[in-house]
Design a protein around this motif. Sequence first.
Motif, short mmCIF file in Angstrom:
data_model
loop_
_atom_site.label_atom_id
_atom_site.label_comp_id
_atom_site.label_asym_id
_atom_site.label_seq_id
_atom_site.Cartn_x
_atom_site.Cartn_y
_atom_site.Cartn_z
N ALA A 65 0.80 -1.24 0.00
CA ALA A 65 0.00 0.00 0.00
C ALA A 65 0.83 1.29 0.00
CB ALA A 65 -1.00 -0.01 1.15
N PRO A 66 1.86 1.43 0.88
CA PRO A 66 2.61 2.70 0.88
C PRO A 66 3.30 2.98 -0.47
CG PRO A 66 3.10 1.41 2.86
CD PRO A 66 2.30 0.52 1.96
N ALA A 67 3.92 1.95 -1.06
CA ALA A 67 4.62 2.15 -2.34
C ALA A 67 3.64 2.46 -3.46
CB ALA A 67 5.44 0.90 -2.68
N ILE A 68 2.47 1.82 -3.42
CA ILE A 68 1.46 2.07 -4.47
C ILE A 68 0.90 3.48 -4.32
CG2 ILE A 68 -0.86 1.41 -5.26
CD1 ILE A 68 0.04 -1.53 -4.88
N GLU A 69 0.67 3.92 -3.08
CA GLU A 69 0.17 5.28 -2.84
C GLU A 69 1.20 6.31 -3.33
OE1 GLU A 69 -2.00 8.51 -2.03
OE2 GLU A 69 -2.84 6.50 -1.81
N ALA A 70 2.49 6.03 -3.09
CA ALA A 70 3.54 6.95 -3.53
C ALA A 70 3.59 7.04 -5.05
CB ALA A 70 4.90 6.50 -2.98
N ALA A 71 3.41 5.90 -5.72
CA ALA A 71 3.48 5.87 -7.19
C ALA A 71 2.18 6.37 -7.83
CB ALA A 71 3.77 4.45 -7.66
N PHE A 72 1.06 6.06 -7.19
CA PHE A 72 -0.26 6.43 -7.74
C PHE A 72 -1.09 7.10 -6.64
CE2 PHE A 72 1.21 2.41 -9.63
CZ PHE A 72 1.35 2.79 -10.97
N PRO A 73 -0.83 8.41 -6.38
CA PRO A 73 -1.49 9.10 -5.26
C PRO A 73 -3.01 9.01 -5.36
CG PRO A 73 0.27 10.45 -6.18
CD PRO A 73 0.11 9.27 -7.10
N GLY A 74 -3.63 8.78 -4.19
CA GLY A 74 -5.10 8.75 -4.13
C GLY A 74 -5.70 7.37 -4.39
N THR A 75 -4.84 6.33 -4.46
CA THR A 75 -5.38 5.00 -4.75
C THR A 75 -5.49 4.11 -3.51
OG1 THR A 75 -3.16 4.21 -5.31
CG2 THR A 75 -4.52 4.95 -7.14
N THR A 76 -5.17 4.67 -2.32
CA THR A 76 -5.31 3.87 -1.11
C THR A 76 -6.18 4.61 -0.11
OG1 THR A 76 -3.39 4.79 0.03
CG2 THR A 76 -3.00 2.87 -1.39
N ALA A 77 -6.75 3.84 0.82
CA ALA A 77 -7.52 4.42 1.92
C ALA A 77 -7.29 3.55 3.14
CB ALA A 77 -9.00 4.44 1.55
N ASN A 78 -7.06 4.17 4.29
CA ASN A 78 -6.82 3.44 5.55
C ASN A 78 -5.74 2.37 5.42
OD1 ASN A 78 -9.12 4.87 6.36
ND2 ASN A 78 -10.45 3.23 5.63
N GLY A 79 -4.68 2.71 4.68
CA GLY A 79 -3.55 1.78 4.59
C GLY A 79 -3.80 0.59 3.67
N LYS A 80 -4.89 0.64 2.89
CA LYS A 80 -5.17 -0.45 1.95
C LYS A 80 -5.36 0.12 0.56
CE LYS A 80 -7.46 -3.47 5.24
NZ LYS A 80 -8.70 -3.85 5.86
N VAL A 81 -4.98 -0.68 -0.44
CA VAL A 81 -5.18 -0.25 -1.82
C VAL A 81 -6.66 -0.35 -2.16
CG1 VAL A 81 -4.68 -0.80 -4.23
CG2 VAL A 81 -2.86 -0.95 -2.51
N ASP A 82 -7.20 0.71 -2.76
CA ASP A 82 -8.57 0.68 -3.28
C ASP A 82 -8.45 0.18 -4.73
OD1 ASP A 82 -10.89 1.43 -4.75
OD2 ASP A 82 -11.39 2.89 -3.19
N ARG A 83 -8.81 -1.09 -4.94
CA ARG A 83 -8.57 -1.73 -6.24
C ARG A 83 -9.28 -1.01 -7.39
NH1 ARG A 83 -6.74 -7.64 -5.25
NH2 ARG A 83 -7.08 -7.91 -7.46
N ALA A 84 -10.47 -0.49 -7.11
CA ALA A 84 -11.23 0.20 -8.18
C ALA A 84 -10.49 1.46 -8.60
CB ALA A 84 -12.64 0.52 -7.69
N LYS A 85 -10.01 2.23 -7.62
CA LYS A 85 -9.29 3.47 -7.94
C LYS A 85 -7.97 3.17 -8.65
CE LYS A 85 -11.09 6.51 -4.33
NZ LYS A 85 -10.92 6.82 -2.92
N LEU A 86 -7.27 2.14 -8.17
CA LEU A 86 -6.00 1.77 -8.78
C LEU A 86 -6.23 1.32 -10.22
CD1 LEU A 86 -2.95 1.30 -8.56
CD2 LEU A 86 -3.45 -1.00 -7.71
N SER A 87 -7.21 0.49 -10.39
CA SER A 87 -7.54 -0.03 -11.72
C SER A 87 -7.84 1.12 -12.69
CB SER A 87 -8.74 -0.97 -11.61
OG SER A 87 -9.14 -1.36 -12.89
N ALA A 88 -8.61 2.11 -12.21
CA ALA A 88 -8.96 3.25 -13.06
C ALA A 88 -7.71 4.02 -13.50
CB ALA A 88 -9.91 4.18 -12.32
N LYS A 89 -6.69 4.07 -12.61
CA LYS A 89 -5.46 4.80 -12.95
C LYS A 89 -4.56 4.06 -13.92
CE LYS A 89 -4.83 8.39 -9.78
NZ LYS A 89 -4.14 9.12 -8.79
#
Length: 199
Positions: free
Chosen positions: A44-68
């Motif tokens: 989650a931290p590395a994914i948030e750093a690479a794709f800001p706004g794709t995690t919530a509460n320390g977890k990846v939001d798959r829908a938001k990540l997928s959209a990006k």
Amino acid sequence: MRILALTGSIGMGKSTTAKMFAEAGVPVYDADAAVHKIYEGEAAPAIEAAFPGTTANGKVDRAKLSAKVVHNQAAIKQLEQIVHPMLGASRKKFLDDAERSGAPVVVMDIPLLFETGGEKRVDAVVVVTTTPEIQRQRILARDNMTGEKLDAILARQLPDAEKRKRADFVVDTSHGLDPVRARIRDILDQAVKLPRRRS
């Protein structure tokens, strides 16, 4: 220890077949579940750093990540560079634990096996199949699934006929669960006698 890969296109009955291997006492590694797990923790931290706004509460939001990343090859590559080493470590730990426990055979449940060259890392490949009619019927019965979505998923997957050609074992799920159980027993009997093939 022999490593079997379990694969098959969407709607073929792969998850059910994986469960039956587990019921037969075989350690099963679920690649999708492993991805979920690292998305809920270490990635989650590395994914948030690479794709800001794709995690919530320390977890990846798959829908938001997928959209990006969905239509962006460079973003997909970047995501893979984050996730693949973590997945590799989780796979290695699973195999080490199984080897230590003395398991004669393990199953790696890998949906995109051929698409990612994963067949080189196993001793034999088990492909789960059914008729195109049953496949379509099963998938379209799922929530939020449309014919259009299904066609997009199938376009990314190697055709079933090609997978069956490259398989060492084929499990047909068209005729209910008992034939699948019997086939799994056959496969396990043969698997322990296979030469080790993985590179």
